[in-house]
Design a protein around this motif. Structure first.
Motif, mmCIF file in Angstrom:
data_model
loop_
_atom_site.group_PDB
_atom_site.id
_atom_site.type_symbol
_atom_site.label_atom_id
_atom_site.label_comp_id
_atom_site.label_asym_id
_atom_site.label_seq_id
_atom_site.Cartn_x
_atom_site.Cartn_y
_atom_site.Cartn_z
ATOM 1 N N GLU A 132 5.047 -3.264 9.720
ATOM 2 C CA GLU A 132 4.842 -2.176 9.112
ATOM 3 C C GLU A 132 4.134 -1.214 10.101
ATOM 4 O O GLU A 132 3.441 -1.613 10.867
ATOM 5 C CB GLU A 132 3.926 -2.160 7.932
ATOM 6 N N ARG A 133 5.053 0.032 10.086
ATOM 7 C CA ARG A 133 4.177 1.075 11.053
ATOM 8 C C ARG A 133 4.013 2.340 10.521
ATOM 9 O O ARG A 133 4.714 2.741 9.720
ATOM 10 C CB ARG A 133 5.421 1.293 12.189
ATOM 11 N N PHE A 134 2.809 2.789 11.041
ATOM 12 C CA PHE A 134 2.391 4.159 10.624
ATOM 13 C C PHE A 134 2.639 4.908 11.981
ATOM 14 O O PHE A 134 1.938 4.692 12.996
ATOM 15 C CB PHE A 134 0.831 4.266 10.489
ATOM 16 N N VAL A 135 3.090 6.046 11.806
ATOM 17 C CA VAL A 135 3.476 7.191 12.913
ATOM 18 C C VAL A 135 2.545 8.529 12.630
ATOM 19 O O VAL A 135 2.907 9.047 11.524
ATOM 20 C CB VAL A 135 4.831 7.505 13.248
ATOM 21 N N ALA A 149 -7.265 -4.835 3.311
ATOM 22 C CA ALA A 149 -6.173 -3.618 3.358
ATOM 23 C C ALA A 149 -4.658 -4.005 2.825
ATOM 24 O O ALA A 149 -3.940 -3.075 2.803
ATOM 25 C CB ALA A 149 -5.740 -3.971 4.963
ATOM 26 N N VAL A 150 -4.495 -5.176 2.148
ATOM 27 C CA VAL A 150 -3.112 -5.401 1.600
ATOM 28 C C VAL A 150 -3.236 -5.570 0.386
ATOM 29 O O VAL A 150 -4.302 -5.458 -0.511
ATOM 30 C CB VAL A 150 -2.609 -7.020 2.310
ATOM 31 N N TRP A 207 1.971 -6.170 12.674
ATOM 32 C CA TRP A 207 2.884 -7.331 12.742
ATOM 33 C C TRP A 207 2.725 -8.431 11.843
ATOM 34 O O TRP A 207 1.566 -9.127 11.949
ATOM 35 C CB TRP A 207 3.029 -7.861 14.374
ATOM 36 N N GLY A 208 3.720 -8.596 11.046
ATOM 37 C CA GLY A 208 3.584 -10.001 9.880
ATOM 38 C C GLY A 208 2.555 -9.853 9.090
ATOM 39 O O GLY A 208 2.044 -10.808 8.530
ATOM 40 N N TRP A 209 1.921 -8.521 8.480
ATOM 41 C CA TRP A 209 1.245 -8.402 7.493
ATOM 42 C C TRP A 209 1.893 -8.435 6.188
ATOM 43 O O TRP A 209 2.879 -7.891 6.114
ATOM 44 C CB TRP A 209 0.350 -7.092 7.682
ATOM 45 N N PRO A 210 1.278 -8.844 5.123
ATOM 46 C CA PRO A 210 1.840 -8.498 3.634
ATOM 47 C C PRO A 210 1.754 -7.140 3.479
ATOM 48 O O PRO A 210 1.174 -6.343 4.281
ATOM 49 C CB PRO A 210 0.633 -9.253 2.839
ATOM 50 N N PRO A 211 2.459 -6.603 2.474
ATOM 51 C CA PRO A 211 2.426 -4.992 2.384
ATOM 52 C C PRO A 211 1.116 -4.561 2.102
ATOM 53 O O PRO A 211 0.124 -5.131 1.502
ATOM 54 C CB PRO A 211 3.271 -5.043 0.959
ATOM 55 N N LEU A 212 0.911 -3.402 2.897
ATOM 56 C CA LEU A 212 -0.417 -2.787 2.969
ATOM 57 C C LEU A 212 -0.668 -1.916 1.987
ATOM 58 O O LEU A 212 0.259 -1.549 1.306
ATOM 59 C CB LEU A 212 -0.397 -1.829 4.120
ATOM 60 N N GLN A 266 7.263 3.427 8.335
ATOM 61 C CA GLN A 266 8.143 2.681 8.480
ATOM 62 C C GLN A 266 8.205 1.164 8.372
ATOM 63 O O GLN A 266 7.096 0.574 8.414
ATOM 64 C CB GLN A 266 8.751 2.763 10.193
ATOM 65 N N MET A 267 9.236 0.602 8.125
ATOM 66 C CA MET A 267 9.292 -0.792 8.034
ATOM 67 C C MET A 267 10.295 -1.271 9.022
ATOM 68 O O MET A 267 11.255 -0.579 9.195
ATOM 69 C CB MET A 267 9.819 -1.411 6.728
ATOM 70 N N GLY A 268 10.098 -2.526 9.820
ATOM 71 C CA GLY A 268 11.459 -2.970 10.645
ATOM 72 C C GLY A 268 11.226 -4.424 10.836
ATOM 73 O O GLY A 268 10.361 -5.047 10.474
ATOM 74 N N LYS A 269 12.282 -4.873 11.236
ATOM 75 C CA LYS A 269 12.390 -6.267 11.566
ATOM 76 C C LYS A 269 13.132 -6.243 13.075
ATOM 77 O O LYS A 269 13.807 -5.718 13.329
ATOM 78 C CB LYS A 269 13.292 -6.792 10.443
#
Ligand code: ZN
Length: 198
Positions: A6-9, A62-63, A170-175, A194-197
């Motif tokens: 999961e990414r925060f920009v 946080a999740v 990286w690899g966190w459950p949904p925040l 964003q979400m990415g794989k």
């Protein structure tokens, strides 16, 4: 677990402020026990940095659902510096770009007809993004209405964002919603997710 993030920009911070802001955010996350100061490269695949911050003893706060006791999230990578960030899986371009002046939508990748960018449509953007990365300046006139639009004001569709500061979990459950709101509030800027794989 697995190779996803999961990414925060932060799409507003300027490059000079990004480093100090990143440090304040890490300070906060460490003080909350969400992260530690320890760094690791294990289980993370951000291209810009090799190591990230290891989760702290209270990472589960946080999740949204901490109920899986076997879950061990990976490091959080902090990406400082002007760059474009693409979520999803393996894409390097947005699907489309919309002019904020006239609303004209330019298709870049014509799914599902094609999985490759329309090079003619994308080239101007690619070149302008390269200049923006280098200098922080970038204005691109709309080919429909002719209005000059700052690169950061163009609306790139679905999971393509320009920014000088990003965080990859990286690899966190949904925040959780509460955590994402607090994160945004502390950044003090507009933030895209964003979400990415891999
Ligand atoms: Zn336009």
């Amino acid at each position: 677990m697995g190779d996803f993030y999961e990414r925060f920009v932060d799409v507003e911070v300027d490059a000079g402020e990004a480093g100090p802001l990143a440090e304040r955010m890490v300070e906060w996350l460490v003080s909350e026990g969400v992260l530690t100061r320890e760094r690791s490269a294990e289980g993370m695949y951000s291209s810009q940095v090799r190591t990230g911050y290891v989760p702290g003893p209270r990472w589960h706060e946080a999740v949204s659902d901490p109920s899986d006791p076997g879950w061990l999230p990976g490091p959080v990578a902090v990406l400082v510096g002007r760059d474009y960030h693409v979520g999803g899986q393996g894409a390097d371009e947005p699907d489309a770009v919309v002019c904020p002046g006239c609303g004209k939508r330019t298709v870049i990748v014509d799914y599902p007809e094609s999985f490759e960018p329309d090079e003619e449509a994308w080239r101007r953007f690619r070149e302008a993004i390269a200049v923006w990365k280098e200098t922080g300046e970038g204005v691109l006139a709309c080919s429909t209405c002719g209005v000059p639009v700052r690169l950061t004001d163009w609306q790139f569709a679905s999971g393509f964002d320009l920014g000088a500061l990003a965080f990859d979990f990286w690899g966190w459950p949904p925040l959780s919603v509460a955590f994402r709101e607090e994160f945004r509030r502390r950044l003090g800027h507009r933030m895209e997710e964003q979400m990415g794989k891999l």
